[in-house]
Design a protein around this motif. Structure first.
Motif, mmCIF file in Angstrom:
data_model
loop_
_atom_site.group_PDB
_atom_site.id
_atom_site.type_symbol
_atom_site.label_atom_id
_atom_site.label_comp_id
_atom_site.label_asym_id
_atom_site.label_seq_id
_atom_site.Cartn_x
_atom_site.Cartn_y
_atom_site.Cartn_z
ATOM 1 N N TRP A 1 40.289 42.524 44.179
ATOM 2 C CA TRP A 1 39.218 41.941 45.000
ATOM 3 C C TRP A 1 39.699 41.803 46.437
ATOM 4 N N TYR B 1 38.384 34.006 44.921
ATOM 5 C CA TYR B 1 38.700 35.330 44.383
ATOM 6 C C TYR B 1 39.758 36.024 45.243
ATOM 7 N N MET C 1 41.305 38.886 40.396
ATOM 8 C CA MET C 1 39.906 39.290 40.383
ATOM 9 C C MET C 1 39.851 40.741 40.830
ATOM 10 N N GLY D 1 37.727 39.481 36.066
ATOM 11 C CA GLY D 1 38.948 38.808 36.478
ATOM 12 C C GLY D 1 39.548 38.011 35.350
ATOM 13 N N TRP E 1 42.160 34.289 35.025
ATOM 14 C CA TRP E 1 42.749 33.163 35.739
ATOM 15 C C TRP E 1 43.243 32.167 34.701
ATOM 16 N N THR F 1 38.984 34.999 30.965
ATOM 17 C CA THR F 1 38.387 36.147 31.634
ATOM 18 C C THR F 1 36.876 36.019 31.668
ATOM 19 N N TRP G 1 33.288 38.520 33.371
ATOM 20 C CA TRP G 1 32.892 39.778 33.996
ATOM 21 C C TRP G 1 31.404 39.801 34.271
#
Length: 175
Positions: free
Chosen positions: A14, A50, A58, A74, A76, A88, A90
């Motif tokens: 990203w 992001y 991301m 992504g 995290w 995750t 999406w």
């Protein structure tokens, strides 16, 4: 769509210039299962998170052939049931849905999380009634752990499925 006929994707980190994609993902259609569109102020803050994500990552999802942007994914860190795990999420743009791209991106993010080596598990928490996202989890090799009440966005409680991939075999290394 089976894996053999699915188009392949790659993940691109990203960047500042990807705000347009976040804005596209903020439509009522794309946020139906997430509590609805965010304000411009919240979108700007999300974009900043992001870009600046310290752990995890991301990504813009792009077609492997041609490089057209089709969505975002992504992973995290979050605390879940007393341990730190990867989470995750999406989004694939409407005109690209139904082509196996989200499952391909999810498989790619599993490998990226595995390579990060920091946490044993990667979880996804789609709403229990969100058939498409639950199907992505199944096709990407996640295991359904069960259901949980989940707060997302803040102040909005939903029933989510808890899907998980065990990344431990790489974390443990050869015996």
């Amino acid at each position: 769509m089976d894996a053999a006929s699915a188009e392949t994707v790659r993940l691109v980190p990203w960047a500042e210039g990807d705000f347009w994609l976040l804005r596209r993902n903020n439509s009522p259609e794309m946020t139906e299962h997430l509590g609805g569109p965010e304000t411009e102020e919240k979108l700007v803050a999300r974009h900043r998170r992001y870009v600046d994500l310290a752990t995890g990552g991301m990504f813009r999802v792009v077609l492997a052939d041609g490089g057209e942007s089709v969505g975002a994914i992504g992973f995290w860190e979050r605390e879940w049931q007393g341990e730190t795990v990867w989470e995750t999420g999406w989004a694939v743009l409407p005109e690209f849905q139904g082509r196996g791209l989200a499952a391909g991106a999810a498989r790619a993010v599993v490998e990226t999380a595995r390579a990060a080596g920091r946490n044993r598990y990667l979880h996804a928490f789609p709403k229990a009634d969100h058939a498409a996202s639950n199907g992505v989890c199944r096709r990407a090799g996640f295991t359904l752990v069960g259901q949980s009440r989940f707060e997302y966005p803040k102040g909005h409680w939903i029933t989510s499925n808890d899907w998980r991939v065990d990344l431990g075999e790489v974390l443990e290394g050869p015996g």
